[in-house]
Design a protein around this motif. Structure first.
Motif: not given
Length: 393
Positions: A262-266
């Motif tokens: 999820v963090r990579r999508r941010l």
């Protein structure tokens, strides 16, 4: 009490609630030639970028396409330009991402909804079919009489009709007086919407990922998806397991940084401008019975789903349409009321049974944290947490 501009006199049905289920029920009844009053709280239009400019419940699967077509809504819905959803990525049962694509779905792709615009579209369709809008909030239901508060004046009064459709969501104002509510667990969602701060252009591409991403975690699970308002990130857990720091923008961002995918999508999103996270109940919920003489429950008032199912809006549309047909049949032939309500109840039973099977199967696929309380509860059948209460915000 009468709504401004509405001639006095009895109505065939009052639909209490202007969300997707209520709007579709009103549309079906009005299309059948019945006089219908559609109650909605008439909340003011949100300011762009404000805290109230987003409503969670943003996924519509491909299976909604034939239903929207049958309701005469597909062309108008497509013209609204909701972004397509091409499938899902999930890190569930392992740390690796697995993809499910809509490429070969016979109904095509799904959609990332602007819920405020989608709900307004459905209400507009109901009004165009002849439903009469009434800006009021339902407060109570007793002896076939609705107590409501007018949005504009604050006046409290009463309404009567031959039938009432309970579309009041998880509050279930009408249904809770006639039946029992069965809560599946204590799941809550904490969520925030982040803005893409990168300039658009060939050298600075903005976020173009059209799939929802789901990622399991030791104390629950996360998901992120693009929406017209920005990138939504939500964490699903039980209230007693929720990190208190999630209530602050900084704490919520720290929680995101502890995820793998999820963090990579941010990347490219600005955490500094993120609003205070919102909390909302997300547990499965059912009222039983969900219909009786003079009333039916629809949408979340009848059946509310864990968001992992991604079926909440689709179920709202289906139950709203079926309830509208049921009430229309009862009004046309009162002698068929018992049979029509039994058919509607059987319809809900089928949805609930399929949901329970799919829910158990989905949570059963994740076994990486067998000692974690969140997962133990789901593997044990989703028993509630003793003495716990849902988060309210």
């Amino acid at each position: 009490m009468t709504a401004a501009g509405r001639p006095p006199g009895p109505v065939d049905a009052v639909v209490a609630g202007g969300g997707p289920a209520g709007a579709v029920a009103a549309l079906v009844l009005a299309s059948a030639g019945r006089r219908v009053l559609l109650l909605d709280d008439g909340a003011p239009r949100p300011s762009p970028g404000g805290r109230d400019s987003f409503k969670i419940g943003e996924s519509l699967p491909p299976a909604a396409r034939p239903l929207l077509r049958d309701l005469g809504l597909l062309d108008g819905f497509l013209a609204d330009g909701h972004p397509p959803s091409t499938g899902t990525y999930a890190a569930w049962g392992s740390g690796a991402l697995h993809g499910i694509s809509h490429l070969f779905d016979p109904d095509g792709h799904g959609w990332h909804l602007d819920r405020l615009r989608f709900d307004a579209f459905l209400r507009g369709a109901a009004v165009a079919a002849g439903a009469e809008p009434y800006r009021a909030t339902v407060l109570a239901h007793l002896d076939g009489r609705l107590t409501v508060r007018e949005r504009d004046t604050g006046t409290v009064g009463h309404l009567r009709s031959r039938w009432t459709v309970d579309a009041t969501g998880r509050r279930c104002v009408i249904g809770r007086r006639h039946g029992h509510r069965h809560r599946q667990d204590r799941l809550v969602a904490v969520y925030s919407v982040f803005r893409d701060r990168r300039p658009s252009g060939r050298d600075h591409p903005r976020d173009a990922e059209a799939r929802t991403l789901v990622e399991a975690a030791p104390d629950g699970w996360w998901y992120t998806t693009p929406t017209p308002a920005g990138r939504l990130v939500a964490h699903l857990t039980d209230p007693d397991l929720a990190d208190p720091s999630l209530r602050t923008p900084r704490g919520f961002w720290r929680g995101i940084t502890r995820t793998d995918h999820v963090r990579r999508r941010l990347d490219g999103y600005d955490s500094a401008g993120a609003p205070e996270p919102c909390w909302t109940p997300a547990h499965g919920l059912r009222v039983s019975p969900a219909a009786g003489p003079g009333w039916v429950a629809v949408g979340d008032a009848a059946l509310a789903f864990d968001p992992l199912s991604s079926q909440g809006i689709l179920s709202a549309l289906h139950t709203g349409a079926r309830a509208g047909q049921t009430v229309a049949a009862c009004l046309a032939d009162p002698d068929r009321t018992a049979a029509a309500l039994a058919d509607y109840t059987a319809f809900l039973d089928g949805i609930a049974d399929a949901y329970r099977r799919n829910h158990a199967h989905a949570y059963g696929q994740e076994r990486r944290w067998p000692a974690g309380p969140f997962w133990q509860r789901r593997h044990a059948g989703g028993r509630a947490v003793p003495g716990d209460t849902p988060a309210r915000r």
